[in-house]
Design a protein around this motif. Structure first.
Motif: not given
Length: 210
Positions: A140-168
């Motif tokens: 998270y870059h606070a001055p730009s109000r910008l976050a890089i979130v990988g596969d945690v959150l998507f537009q309208g969806s979230i990351g999969r949690t059915d991989f090993p050690k994933g948890d909804y």
């Protein structure tokens, strides 16, 4: 902070080239593959690569990390240590998903919640957001109000949690307790698909607006 999103791999994963405008020093977040596309941005913008940032250990996000680090002699920062088993299994992941053969790697710096990473004169906050993988981190870059979130959150969806050690439940808690409180006006770059804001997801994403 300036940035360019570079979709890579057959999964169209959003690698991000981000840089400090004052120093023209850059980082690449999640170089999953197709390195010539990423290098083209560095060359076009006249940037000096100084490090690689990794959100988590899945191959579409980290498959090109070892090669890029070796080519430029730059350090690797992230993810959090709980994703080591994913990184160690990178060659197996490449075979499983039909990717070109890749190497595993050891980050020069494992990251933890509350750490900071620098890109030139700019500083990003590290947010540990487990659930998709146990060691997933966001930047998270606070001055730009910008976050890089990988596969945690998507537009309208979230990351999969059915991989090993994933948890909804853990993933939903990461989003609600660690990302959304940053503010509705924060733009975020997801691991796949278009950008959005935390406010849009708070209001319209069916997984997190309840």
């Amino acid at each position: 902070m300036k940035y360019v999103i570079v979709p890579v791999t057959p999964f169209q994963q959003n690698a991000t080239v981000l840089w400090c405008e004052e120093t023209r020093r850059a980082a690449v977040s999640d170089p999953g593959g197709d390195l010539p596309l990423i290098l083209r941005v560095l060359e076009r913008e006249g940037l000096t690569l100084e490090k690689i940032l990794v959100t988590h250990g899945h191959i579409d996000h980290a498959g090109g990390v070892a090669e890029l680090a070796e080519r430029f002699g730059v350090p690797i920062e992230g993810p959090q240590r709980e994703d080591q088993f994913w990184i160690d299994g990178m060659p197996q992941q490449s075979r499983m998903f039909g990717f070109p053969a890749v190497k595993s790697f050891t980050p020069d710096r494992w990251l933890a919640h509350g750490d900071r990473v620098s890109v030139g004169n700019q500083v990003l906050e590290v947010i540990h957001c487990p659930g998709h993988t146990p060691g997933h981190v966001c930047f998270y870059h606070a001055p730009s109000r910008l976050a890089i979130v990988g596969d945690v959150l998507f537009q309208g969806s979230i990351g999969r949690t059915d991989f090993p050690k994933g948890d909804y439940d853990t993933l939903i808690a990461s989003i609600r307790e660690r990302l959304l409180p940053l503010g509705d006006d924060v733009d975020f770059i997801p691991g796949h698909g278009p950008m959005s804001t935390f406010g849009e997801e708070r209001r319209f994403n069916p997984f997190v607006n309840g």
